[in-house]
Design an enzyme around this catalytic site. Structure first.
Site, mmCIF file in Angstrom:
data_model
loop_
_atom_site.group_PDB
_atom_site.id
_atom_site.type_symbol
_atom_site.label_atom_id
_atom_site.label_comp_id
_atom_site.label_asym_id
_atom_site.label_seq_id
_atom_site.Cartn_x
_atom_site.Cartn_y
_atom_site.Cartn_z
ATOM 1 N N ALA A 128 0.803 -1.228 0.000
ATOM 2 C CA ALA A 128 0.000 0.000 0.000
ATOM 3 C C ALA A 128 0.833 1.275 0.000
ATOM 4 C CB ALA A 128 -0.937 -0.013 1.210
ATOM 5 N N ASN A 138 1.435 -3.338 8.012
ATOM 6 C CA ASN A 138 2.419 -4.218 7.351
ATOM 7 C C ASN A 138 3.399 -3.407 6.523
ATOM 8 O OD1 ASN A 138 1.609 -7.222 7.736
ATOM 9 N ND2 ASN A 138 -0.317 -6.142 7.434
ATOM 10 N N HIS A 170 -0.233 7.188 3.775
ATOM 11 C CA HIS A 170 1.101 6.803 4.260
ATOM 12 C C HIS A 170 2.122 7.810 3.733
ATOM 13 C CE1 HIS A 170 -0.610 2.969 5.438
ATOM 14 N NE2 HIS A 170 -1.062 2.786 4.213
HETATM 15 N N1 LIG Z 1 1.554 -5.530 2.606
HETATM 16 C C1 LIG Z 1 0.640 -4.574 2.579
HETATM 17 O O1 LIG Z 1 0.877 -3.449 2.125
HETATM 18 C C2 LIG Z 1 -0.714 -4.870 3.107
HETATM 19 C C3 LIG Z 1 -0.974 -6.045 3.760
HETATM 20 N N2 LIG Z 1 -2.222 -6.322 4.217
HETATM 21 C C4 LIG Z 1 -2.419 -7.585 4.918
HETATM 22 O O2 LIG Z 1 -2.833 -8.573 3.981
HETATM 23 C C5 LIG Z 1 -3.639 -9.549 4.668
HETATM 24 C C6 LIG Z 1 -4.963 -9.735 3.917
HETATM 25 O O3 LIG Z 1 -5.665 -8.517 3.897
HETATM 26 P P1 LIG Z 1 -7.233 -8.469 3.504
HETATM 27 O O4 LIG Z 1 -7.480 -9.266 2.289
HETATM 28 O O5 LIG Z 1 -7.640 -7.066 3.562
HETATM 29 O O6 LIG Z 1 -7.839 -9.238 4.784
HETATM 30 P P2 LIG Z 1 -9.337 -9.774 4.968
HETATM 31 O O7 LIG Z 1 -9.561 -9.779 6.444
HETATM 32 O O8 LIG Z 1 -10.281 -9.064 4.103
HETATM 33 O O9 LIG Z 1 -9.228 -11.285 4.454
HETATM 34 C C7 LIG Z 1 -8.376 -12.218 5.059
HETATM 35 C C8 LIG Z 1 -9.046 -13.575 5.026
HETATM 36 O O10 LIG Z 1 -8.096 -14.555 5.498
HETATM 37 C C9 LIG Z 1 -8.695 -15.314 6.535
HETATM 38 N N3 LIG Z 1 -7.672 -15.777 7.479
HETATM 39 C C10 LIG Z 1 -7.052 -15.057 8.439
HETATM 40 N N4 LIG Z 1 -6.175 -15.831 9.100
HETATM 41 C C11 LIG Z 1 -6.261 -17.069 8.543
HETATM 42 C C12 LIG Z 1 -5.606 -18.294 8.801
HETATM 43 N N5 LIG Z 1 -4.680 -18.429 9.787
HETATM 44 N N6 LIG Z 1 -5.926 -19.377 8.033
HETATM 45 C C13 LIG Z 1 -6.849 -19.264 7.047
HETATM 46 N N7 LIG Z 1 -7.512 -18.130 6.768
HETATM 47 C C14 LIG Z 1 -7.213 -17.036 7.505
HETATM 48 C C15 LIG Z 1 -9.675 -14.363 7.178
HETATM 49 O O11 LIG Z 1 -10.634 -15.056 7.918
HETATM 50 P P3 LIG Z 1 -11.158 -14.367 9.329
HETATM 51 O O12 LIG Z 1 -11.791 -13.084 8.936
HETATM 52 O O13 LIG Z 1 -12.088 -15.401 9.847
HETATM 53 O O14 LIG Z 1 -9.918 -14.174 10.163
HETATM 54 C C16 LIG Z 1 -10.264 -13.673 5.951
HETATM 55 O O15 LIG Z 1 -11.262 -14.443 5.341
HETATM 56 C C17 LIG Z 1 -3.813 -9.028 6.100
HETATM 57 O O16 LIG Z 1 -2.889 -9.629 6.969
HETATM 58 C C18 LIG Z 1 -3.526 -7.544 5.943
HETATM 59 O O17 LIG Z 1 -3.093 -6.961 7.158
HETATM 60 C C19 LIG Z 1 -3.251 -5.458 3.999
HETATM 61 C C20 LIG Z 1 -3.028 -4.273 3.368
HETATM 62 C C21 LIG Z 1 -1.739 -3.845 2.940
HETATM 63 O O1 LIG Z 2 -3.523 -1.047 3.280
HETATM 64 C C1 LIG Z 2 -2.930 -0.171 3.931
HETATM 65 O O2 LIG Z 2 -3.117 1.056 3.775
HETATM 66 C C2 LIG Z 2 -1.863 -0.550 4.883
HETATM 67 C C3 LIG Z 2 -2.180 -1.715 5.705
HETATM 68 O O3 LIG Z 2 -3.300 -2.012 6.033
HETATM 69 C C4 LIG Z 2 -1.048 -2.524 6.142
HETATM 70 O O4 LIG Z 2 0.097 -2.159 5.837
HETATM 71 O O5 LIG Z 2 -1.282 -3.558 6.795
#
Ligand SMILES: NC(=O)C1=CN([C@@H]2O[C@H](COP(=O)(O)OP(=O)(O)OC[C@H]3O[C@@H](n4cnc5c(N)ncnc54)[C@H](OP(=O)(O)O)[C@@H]3O)[C@@H](O)[C@H]2O)C=CC1
Ligand SMILES: O=C([O-])CC(=O)C(=O)O
Length: 254
Positions: free
Chosen positions: A121, A177, A205
């Site tokens: 992001a 993250n 950010h």
């Molecule tokens: N690198 C970056 O810049 C960014 C990273 N992220 C990260 O990416 C990841 C995904 O984001 P997003 O798609 O928005 O998340 P969501 O919450 O929309 O979707 C994640 C899905 O994964 C499931 N899940 C969570 N833990 C587990 C597990 N241990 N085993 C199986 N399924 C699991 C969740 O279920 P449940 O809801 O039941 O937990 C949910 O259905 C997050 O960790 C988020 O913080 C997000 C934004 C930016």
């Molecule tokens: O999506 C974003 O803006 C950032 C975020 O949630 C993350 O880094 O986990």
């Protein structure tokens, strides 16, 4: 390239809605989520297969794309990498745990697997990587999100966190993250400030980097995903671009 997805939420849905095998050479085949209904819904949309156990995809994929949670990275990545599958990991905060980082690195090396951490992001990682070894005096991230994005019920601006990235990812595992990504790109535990701001409807950010090369600042004003306001659309778009880049002959930028 055959792909399996772990985590069928906001990011996975955007990826599936915006990638076709014709334009990317990518076939997203398997879907796993702790909520099997979410995996089934996405599998149906993509003409793929929902699995009850993530291990059921490992003999039939080249790469596993994690978009679930930092805990899921720690739980599943060792087994996936031992299988020699490459990974794209979105929950990059997991890698601020140095012991886990070294463990994952060793397993990946021993099994000829690669780990890709998308820029997610934020913009500016190309520059941060380029200057990382040239005496950086300052690397700061200021993140500003709405109360909805940060899960807070307040109507005045407030600093929720000020400290190092390694602590930020523990306290806000689903919101920052990007601090881990920047830290890994410049090999420093960077300074992070997280502000909840009722006046913003974006996930903002601001990165400042200063050192022997000069100085740069980037500001990313992201639209949040409609199904998960914590997560910015750009995070999913960066993963899509990374997937497509595997098929490119000429690559531009880093
Ligand atoms: N690198 C970056 O810049 C960014 C990273 N992220 C990260 O990416 C990841 C995904 O984001 P997003 O798609 O928005 O998340 P969501 O919450 O929309 O979707 C994640 C899905 O994964 C499931 N899940 C969570 N833990 C587990 C597990 N241990 N085993 C199986 N399924 C699991 C969740 O279920 P449940 O809801 O039941 O937990 C949910 O259905 C997050 O960790 C988020 O913080 C997000 C934004 C930016
Ligand atoms: O999506 C974003 O803006 C950032 C975020 O949630 C993350 O880094 O986990």
């Amino acid at each position: 390239m055959r792909i399996g997805i772990i985590g069928c939420g906001a990011i996975a849905n955007i990826i599936i809605s915006n990638i076709t095998s014709e334009d990317s050479g990518i076939d997203v085949v398997y879907f796993f989520d702790s909520d099997i209904e979410r995996a089934e819904n996405l599998a149906e949309l993509a003409n793929g297969i929902a699995v009850l156990d993530f291990k059921d995809m490992l003999n039939d994929v080249d790469l596993v794309l994690e978009c679930a949670s930092p805990d899921s990275v720690k739980t599943y990545a060792p087994t996936i990498l031992e299988h020699g599958c490459d990974m794209i990991i979105m929950s990059i905060g997991a890698f601020m745990d140095k012991e886990f980082y070294m463990k994952a690195l060793k397993i990946a090396k021993d099994n000829n697997a690669r780990i890709h951490l998308p820029s997610g992001a934020v913009v500016g990682l190309d520059g941060i990587k380029a200057v990382a070894n040239f005496n950086l005096e300052e690397v700061n991230l200021v993140t500003r999100k709405s109360p909805k994005s940060l899960g807070k019920d307040i109507n005045t601006e407030e600093v929720l966190f000020e400290g190092k990235a390694s602590d930020a990812v523990k306290k806000f595992p689903f919101n920052i993250n990007v601090a881990a990504t920047i830290s890994l790109a410049c090999n420093q535990d960077i300074n992070v400030k997280i502000i909840v701001d009722p006046k913003v409807d974006r996930n903002v950010h601001e990165i400042t980097v200063r050192g022997d090369f000069g100085e740069f600042k980037t500001t990313t004003m992201n639209y949040p995903c409609s199904t998960n306001p914590k997560t910015s659309m750009l995070a999913a778009l960066s993963a899509i671009k990374l997937l497509k880049s595997f098929n490119e002959t000429i690559s531009v930028g880093m």
